[in-house]
Design a protein around this motif. Structure first.
Motif, PDB file in Angstrom:
ATOM      1  N   ILE A  51      81.152  24.421 -24.274  1.00 11.42           N
ATOM      2  CA  ILE A  51      80.244  25.021 -24.912  1.00 11.42           C
ATOM      3  C   ILE A  51      79.664  26.297 -24.053  1.00 11.42           C
ATOM      4  N   GLU A  52      79.196  25.926 -22.983  1.00  7.34           N
ATOM      5  CA  GLU A  52      78.665  26.909 -22.041  1.00  7.34           C
ATOM      6  C   GLU A  52      79.707  28.171 -21.754  1.00  7.34           C
ATOM      7  N   GLY A  53      81.023  27.724 -21.847  1.00  6.97           N
ATOM      8  CA  GLY A  53      82.032  28.646 -21.626  1.00  6.97           C
ATOM      9  C   GLY A  53      82.129  29.712 -22.881  1.00  6.97           C
ATOM     10  N   ALA A  54      81.922  29.179 -23.892  1.00  7.06           N
ATOM     11  CA  ALA A  54      81.908  30.007 -25.133  1.00  7.06           C
ATOM     12  C   ALA A  54      80.833  30.903 -25.214  1.00  7.06           C
ATOM     13  N   ALA A  55      79.492  30.274 -24.535  1.00  6.98           N
ATOM     14  CA  ALA A  55      78.200  31.232 -24.612  1.00  6.98           C
ATOM     15  C   ALA A  55      78.644  32.354 -23.615  1.00  6.98           C
ATOM     16  N   ALA A  56      79.311  31.842 -22.543  1.00  8.87           N
ATOM     17  CA  ALA A  56      79.508  32.854 -21.668  1.00  8.87           C
ATOM     18  C   ALA A  56      80.361  34.002 -21.841  1.00  8.87           C
ATOM     19  N   ARG A  57      81.257  33.739 -22.877  1.00  7.10           N
ATOM     20  CA  ARG A  57      82.198  34.809 -23.610  1.00  7.10           C
ATOM     21  C   ARG A  57      81.343  35.774 -24.688  1.00  7.10           C
ATOM     22  N   GLY A  58      80.112  35.502 -24.724  1.00  2.00           N
ATOM     23  CA  GLY A  58      79.392  36.231 -25.533  1.00  2.00           C
ATOM     24  C   GLY A  58      78.881  35.673 -27.078  1.00  2.00           C
ATOM     25  N   LEU A  59      79.323  34.388 -27.069  1.00  2.00           N
ATOM     26  CA  LEU A  59      79.076  33.700 -28.447  1.00  2.00           C
ATOM     27  C   LEU A  59      77.370  33.177 -28.377  1.00  2.00           C
TER      28      LEU A  59
END
Length: 144
Positions: A51-59
């Motif tokens: 989830i944190e990785g998806a947020a870091a990709r801009g989501l």
């Protein structure tokens, strides 16, 4: 390995609302969640790192946004085989029944977030033993 977030929703295909504690019900799933019932995907898991990785990709996402019931830290879910049993908190026991899922159409989560990682990284389980769970509870692998 621990529980970072717990989330439930009244309708399938929607973002879930986070709670601090909940009840897992034997042979049913997370109390008051739309996905609970007599089937093999009673509870869903997703690594908080995903989830944190998806947020870091801009989501624009946070816990519950991918419709996961339980977000965890310290577990590489994709390395655990189907049949693995895990203890959540002091009493609840779940068994992994499915890794990933087929997404037949783009759900509300995909349209709101721009992507959905549950089909690729979500883990599903059935509840063998019910019990209370809370954010911060330890998770122990009982058998693989």
């Amino acid at each position: 390995m621990k529980i970072v977030s717990i989330a439930a929703s009244k309708h399938k295909g929607t973002r879930k609302t986070t709670v601090q504690k909940a009840q897992l019900i034997k042979d049913h799933g997370l109390e008051n969640d739309a996905h609970a019932g007599a089937w093999h995907r009673q509870v869903s898991f997703l690594a908080s790192e995903s989830i944190e990785g998806a947020a870091a990709r801009g989501l624009d996402v946070t816990f519950g946004d991918f419709a996961e019931n339980i977000a965890t830290s310290g577990i590489d879910w994709l390395t655990l085989p189907i049949g693995t049993r895990l203890k959540l908190g002091d009493a609840a026991v779940v068994e992994i029944t499915q890794i990933g899922k087929t997404c037949h159409n783009k759900c509300a989560i995909y349209h709101l977030a721009g992507d959905c990682i549950m089909p690729r990284e979500g883990i599903f389980a059935r509840v063998l033993e019910g019990g209370p769970i809370a954010c911060g509870d330890a998770i122990h692998i009982l058998e693989c």
